[in-house]
Design a protein around this motif. Structure first.
Motif, PDB file in Angstrom:
ATOM      1  N   ASP A   6      41.999  61.456  64.216  1.00  0.00           N
ATOM      2  CA  ASP A   6      41.938  61.634  65.429  1.00  0.00           C
ATOM      3  C   ASP A   6      42.677  60.290  66.248  1.00  0.00           C
ATOM      4  OD1 ASP A   6      39.919  59.868  65.498  1.00  0.00           O
ATOM      5  OD2 ASP A   6      38.511  61.131  66.471  1.00  0.00           O
ATOM      6  N   TYR A   9      47.227  61.059  67.539  1.00  0.00           N
ATOM      7  CA  TYR A   9      47.847  62.181  68.479  1.00  0.00           C
ATOM      8  C   TYR A   9      48.807  61.343  69.523  1.00  0.00           C
ATOM      9  CZ  TYR A   9      44.523  65.788  67.066  1.00  0.00           C
ATOM     10  OH  TYR A   9      43.734  66.625  66.554  1.00  0.00           O
ATOM     11  N   ASN A  86      49.356  64.502  62.615  1.00  0.00           N
ATOM     12  CA  ASN A  86      49.111  65.624  63.750  1.00  0.00           C
ATOM     13  C   ASN A  86      50.281  65.888  64.114  1.00  0.00           C
ATOM     14  OD1 ASN A  86      46.286  65.924  64.163  1.00  0.00           O
ATOM     15  ND2 ASN A  86      46.211  63.738  64.486  1.00  0.00           N
ATOM     16  N   LYS A 154      46.143  65.093  72.445  1.00  0.00           N
ATOM     17  CA  LYS A 154      44.781  65.259  72.230  1.00  0.00           C
ATOM     18  C   LYS A 154      43.986  65.908  73.427  1.00  0.00           C
ATOM     19  CE  LYS A 154      42.667  61.263  70.322  1.00  0.00           C
ATOM     20  NZ  LYS A 154      42.779  59.677  70.466  1.00  0.00           N
ATOM     21  N   LEU A 158      41.876  68.341  71.269  1.00  0.00           N
ATOM     22  CA  LEU A 158      40.701  67.778  70.977  1.00  0.00           C
ATOM     23  C   LEU A 158      39.770  67.940  72.397  1.00  0.00           C
ATOM     24  CD1 LEU A 158      41.247  64.522  69.084  1.00  0.00           C
ATOM     25  CD2 LEU A 158      40.434  66.485  68.140  1.00  0.00           C
TER      26      LEU A 158
END
Lengths: 160, 156
Positions: A6, A9, A86, A154, A158
């Motif tokens: 993560d 992004y 990503n 993101k 996310l």
């Protein structure tokens, strides 16, 4: 663990930052021969040692040369976990140069400098332009290219 | 009965600005090609090797690695353009278009954009624009590349 990390992004890239990618890759004779042939490249200076031995002065370095497309693919690979894990797609490359030859046994490292970030024509991702550089351990640049990648946002992927 | 040596590839003098080469062979890119290429070049974008993940992004299958597409389009062009090259110098204005999936068949063509001499009389630089297509004739990639190419008959 999720499928992708993560920290790569769209929101995570800052224009002006240079990312030094940790891993290097020694390009072997096998890499050069297999990839050159896999993609139907018929240029013998990548795979015919006898041709070079008969007239070494006619060839760069007097040795079998690693095919540039392999050098570029490995350099992108070395940068990939930090820049395009990503990504939705590679979009463009420009101003690419093979600045020095790569021979069997040379090791390549990669660095990416964030040149630009901009919106894409879809809301879930943005475009990041990197200056990607492939280097030998002594700092000799072997390839440099501007690389634009479509990267997930993101905000979209996310959401808590 | 004859024994003939069959030569392939072109020299600097052979290229004419504006000439269009439709390159030979074509190449169906398999899932094996794609997984192998992505894994060995350590390209860790899972859309190249994890079908469920690729589908979660809206793709119908794993996507063929963009660098493999580039290399196949390029590879198919070599006999016509650069088999006699001293060095391939770089890439300009490269742009990927249609997504390539395993099972797609790639063909390639190139136009000669320009030619110039260099400071060394035995070689020159030729610039080409190469375009790759899928089996439906849709453009998958285009780029320009300058190549340093040997002369057949260098001036003494």
């Amino acid at each position: 663990m999720s499928i992708t990390n993560d920290g790569s992004y769209f929101e995570d890239f800052t224009v002006g930052d240079t990312l030094i990618h940790q891993r290097g890759r020694t390009i072997t004779e096998a890499d050069n021969h297999i990839f050159t042939s896999l993609v139907m490249n018929t240029a013998e200076l990548h795979f015919n040692q006898d041709l070079i031995d008969k007239n070494p002065g006619a060839y760069v370095g007097g040795k079998l040369l690693v095919y540039g497309g392999v050098v570029l693919a490995f350099t992108v690979g070395l940068a990939s976990e930090d820049t395009s894990e990503n990504a939705i797609a590679e979009v463009e490359m420009d101003n690419g140069k093979h600045t020095n030859p790569v021979f069997h046994g040379d090791t390549i490292y990669a660095e990416s400098t964030v040149l630009e970030k901009r919106d894409a024509d879809r809301p879930d991702a943005g475009l990041v332009k990197f200056k990607l550089v492939g280097k030998k351990p002594d700092g000799t640049v072997v390839v440099e290219i501007e690389r634009t990648v479509l990267v997930k946002r993101k905000l979209h992927y996310l959401q808590p | 009965m004859a024994v003939r040596k069959i030569e392939h590839g072109h020299y600097f003098e052979d290229f004419e600005v504006g000439h269009l080469f439709k390159h030979h062979w074509g190449r169906t890119i398999t899932e094996g090609d794609n997984s192998f290429f992505s894994s060995v070049t350590m390209n860790f974008n899972p859309s190249y090797f994890n079908r469920e993940y690729a589908q979660s992004l809206g793709y119908k299958n794993v996507v063929v690695n963009h660098m493999l597409v580039m290399n196949v389009v390029f590879g198919l062009s070599v006999e016509d353009l650069s088999e006699r090259a001293i060095a391939h110098l770089g890439y300009e204005k490269m742009k990927w278009h249609e997504t390539v999936y395993p099972g797609d068949t790639i063909t390639s063509e190139s136009i000669v954009l320009s030619k110039r001499d260099t400071s060394r009389p035995d070689r020159g630089v030729v610039k080409f624009r190469t375009t790759g297509y899928n089996q439906r004739g849709e453009k998958v990639l285009e780029y320009e590349r300058p190549v340093l190419i040997r002369k057949r008959n260098p001036p003494a």
